[in-house]
Design an enzyme around this catalytic site. Sequence first.
Site, PDB file in Angstrom:
ATOM      1  N   ARG A   1       0.984  -1.141  -0.136  1.00 46.60           N
ATOM      2  CA  ARG A   1      -0.049   0.008  -0.093  1.00 46.60           C
ATOM      3  C   ARG A   1       0.744   1.236   0.179  1.00 46.60           C
ATOM      4  NH1 ARG A   1      -3.531  -2.537  -1.817  1.00 46.60           N
ATOM      5  NH2 ARG A   1      -5.593  -2.950  -1.023  1.00 46.60           N
TER       6      ARG A   1
ATOM      7  N   GLU B   1      -3.718   7.450  -5.565  1.00 50.96           N
ATOM      8  CA  GLU B   1      -3.894   7.022  -6.922  1.00 50.96           C
ATOM      9  C   GLU B   1      -4.829   7.497  -7.730  1.00 50.96           C
ATOM     10  OE1 GLU B   1      -3.932   2.720  -6.346  1.00 50.96           O
ATOM     11  OE2 GLU B   1      -2.139   2.743  -5.259  1.00 50.96           O
TER      12      GLU B   1
ATOM     13  N   HIS C   1      -1.354   0.166  -9.928  1.00 51.18           N
ATOM     14  CA  HIS C   1      -1.989  -0.746  -8.750  1.00 51.18           C
ATOM     15  C   HIS C   1      -2.492  -2.233  -9.613  1.00 51.18           C
ATOM     16  CE1 HIS C   1      -4.095  -1.021  -4.687  1.00 51.18           C
ATOM     17  NE2 HIS C   1      -3.531  -2.109  -5.280  1.00 51.18           N
TER      18      HIS C   1
HETATM   19  P1  NAD Z   1      -1.008 -11.031   5.019  1.00 52.07           P
HETATM   20  O1  NAD Z   1      -1.971 -10.833   6.033  1.00 52.07           O
HETATM   21  O2  NAD Z   1      -1.084 -12.490   4.510  1.00 52.07           O
HETATM   22  O3  NAD Z   1       0.571 -10.986   5.219  1.00 52.07           O
HETATM   23  C1  NAD Z   1       0.865  -9.524   5.920  1.00 52.07           C
HETATM   24  C2  NAD Z   1       2.052  -9.888   6.709  1.00 52.07           C
HETATM   25  O4  NAD Z   1       2.710  -8.582   7.427  1.00 52.07           O
HETATM   26  C3  NAD Z   1       1.625 -10.868   7.860  1.00 52.07           C
HETATM   27  O5  NAD Z   1       2.507 -11.828   8.359  1.00 52.07           O
HETATM   28  C4  NAD Z   1       2.049  -9.918   9.250  1.00 52.07           C
HETATM   29  O6  NAD Z   1       2.252 -10.731  10.484  1.00 52.07           O
HETATM   30  C5  NAD Z   1       2.925  -9.055   8.612  1.00 52.07           C
HETATM   31  N1  NAD Z   1       3.184  -7.641   9.215  1.00 52.07           N
HETATM   32  C6  NAD Z   1       2.253  -7.158  10.032  1.00 52.07           C
HETATM   33  N2  NAD Z   1       2.650  -5.862  10.475  1.00 52.07           N
HETATM   34  C7  NAD Z   1       4.131  -6.017  10.196  1.00 52.07           C
HETATM   35  C8  NAD Z   1       5.072  -4.978  10.367  1.00 52.07           C
HETATM   36  N3  NAD Z   1       5.036  -3.793  11.040  1.00 52.07           N
HETATM   37  N4  NAD Z   1       6.352  -5.296   9.915  1.00 52.07           N
HETATM   38  C9  NAD Z   1       6.552  -6.532   9.184  1.00 52.07           C
HETATM   39  N5  NAD Z   1       5.557  -7.535   8.987  1.00 52.07           N
HETATM   40  C10 NAD Z   1       4.135  -7.135   9.492  1.00 52.07           C
HETATM   41  O7  NAD Z   1      -1.227 -10.259   3.734  1.00 52.07           O
HETATM   42  P2  NAD Z   1      -0.952 -10.455   2.160  1.00 52.07           P
HETATM   43  O8  NAD Z   1      -2.146 -10.966   1.416  1.00 52.07           O
HETATM   44  O9  NAD Z   1       0.393 -10.930   2.181  1.00 52.07           O
HETATM   45  O10 NAD Z   1      -1.064  -8.718   1.501  1.00 52.07           O
HETATM   46  C11 NAD Z   1      -0.062  -7.851   1.753  1.00 52.07           C
HETATM   47  C12 NAD Z   1      -0.146  -6.539   1.313  1.00 52.07           C
HETATM   48  O11 NAD Z   1      -0.448  -6.792  -0.184  1.00 52.07           O
HETATM   49  C13 NAD Z   1      -1.519  -5.808   1.765  1.00 52.07           C
HETATM   50  O12 NAD Z   1      -1.071  -4.510   1.937  1.00 52.07           O
HETATM   51  C14 NAD Z   1      -2.299  -5.698   0.791  1.00 52.07           C
HETATM   52  O13 NAD Z   1      -3.094  -4.481   0.869  1.00 52.07           O
HETATM   53  C15 NAD Z   1      -1.467  -5.796  -0.292  1.00 52.07           C
HETATM   54  N6  NAD Z   1      -1.966  -6.080  -1.705  1.00 52.07           N
HETATM   55  C16 NAD Z   1      -1.696  -5.328  -2.751  1.00 52.07           C
HETATM   56  C17 NAD Z   1      -2.128  -5.886  -4.043  1.00 52.07           C
HETATM   57  C18 NAD Z   1      -1.671  -5.021  -5.224  1.00 52.07           C
HETATM   58  O14 NAD Z   1      -2.524  -5.077  -6.322  1.00 52.07           O
HETATM   59  N7  NAD Z   1      -0.695  -4.600  -5.419  1.00 52.07           N
HETATM   60  C19 NAD Z   1      -2.836  -6.796  -4.119  1.00 52.07           C
HETATM   61  C20 NAD Z   1      -3.238  -7.566  -2.919  1.00 52.07           C
HETATM   62  C21 NAD Z   1      -2.687  -7.243  -1.583  1.00 52.07           C
END
Ligand code: NAD
Length: 308
Positions: free
Chosen positions: A234, A263, A282
């Site tokens: 994000r 965005e 995105h």
């Molecule tokens: P997820 O919940 O599976 O993984 C997130 C991880 O981050 C968890 O393991 C959590 O323990 C860890 N975490 C939380 N706070 C933290 C910190 N301060 N430091 C380090 N680690 C921390 O989520 P995901 O499905 O892997 O998604 C991750 C990100 O990707 C989200 O921000 C989501 O919005 C983004 N995303 C972007 C797109 C895109 O189109 N670019 C699409 C899907 C998801």
Amino acid sequence: KRVLVTTAWLSPGDEVHRLLTDAGCDVVHSSFNDRDSSPATLAALVTGFDGIVAGTDRFSAEVIAAADRLKVFGRTGVGYDNIDVAAATERGIAVCPTPGVNRQSVAEHTFALLLSVARGVPGNVTAVAAGDWPQVSGRELSGATLGLIGLGAIGKAVARIALGFGMRVIAHDPYLDAEAVAASGVERASLDELLATADFVSLHIFLDDATRHLIDAEAIATMKPGAYLVNTSRGGVVDETALAAALREGRLSGAGLDVLETEPLPPDSPLRGLDNLIITAHIGAATVESRARSGRMAAQAVIDVLDG
Ligand code: NAD
């Protein structure tokens, strides 16, 4: 039951529409994007619906207050920072994202950005199209250290690909224990160690109060000189003004961003005009496969909640 679909890439006649109508729902499509979905427009729209299949439109407390019959959001995506969950919960409205559906797509796009910045691909393509033939020099991923901040669904998928490329992978995730990290073939690191060691830093965390501007001027100053930053999580996790300064001064070699604080990219953004930065719109999860899985799961969540 009446269901509103605001996800821009869903349309009448598709599988999601069929799923909802087969379950007896009356479906209305009305998609917006961040450019024209003002709170007033959305508030006027949501009245009278029992369920919403939601895209990235901002469902603020004001919008949610106008949703007089709403019981459920099925959010076609993983991040739900566009929905005021506290306001929804207060009114007994369930918020159901679609976790895991897009991990592979986002992980693959992370590599599109990594490879592009490491080899200067977009600038070279543009130069060749303009009739030039510049010999840019890049660096290999193999042997380089990739630092993953967040080792959840997407972080783990990125780690799998990175190991295949012969990268050393380190990760910072305070919510995972050492065994869980090691099981992914990854070494655990503190945030400071990761920033100081990684040749490539890739962000895979949610945006919340704890992670907003996690990568600020101070953090960037501790990154390995000449490192690269990739963000497919994000936009708000990165302080864009600080990143632009580091790229302009050459302290970082390059960056690839799929997500921005605002965005689309504003005309006066400090990120404009940097030839060592590439930005995609995105599109991390925007694949046929990921959208199909996400649409189905969001629609099913809406059906399940409305069926009680
Ligand atoms: P997820 O919940 O599976 O993984 C997130 C991880 O981050 C968890 O393991 C959590 O323990 C860890 N975490 C939380 N706070 C933290 C910190 N301060 N430091 C380090 N680690 C921390 O989520 P995901 O499905 O892997 O998604 C991750 C990100 O990707 C989200 O921000 C989501 O919005 C983004 N995303 C972007 C797109 C895109 O189109 N670019 C699409 C899907 C998801």
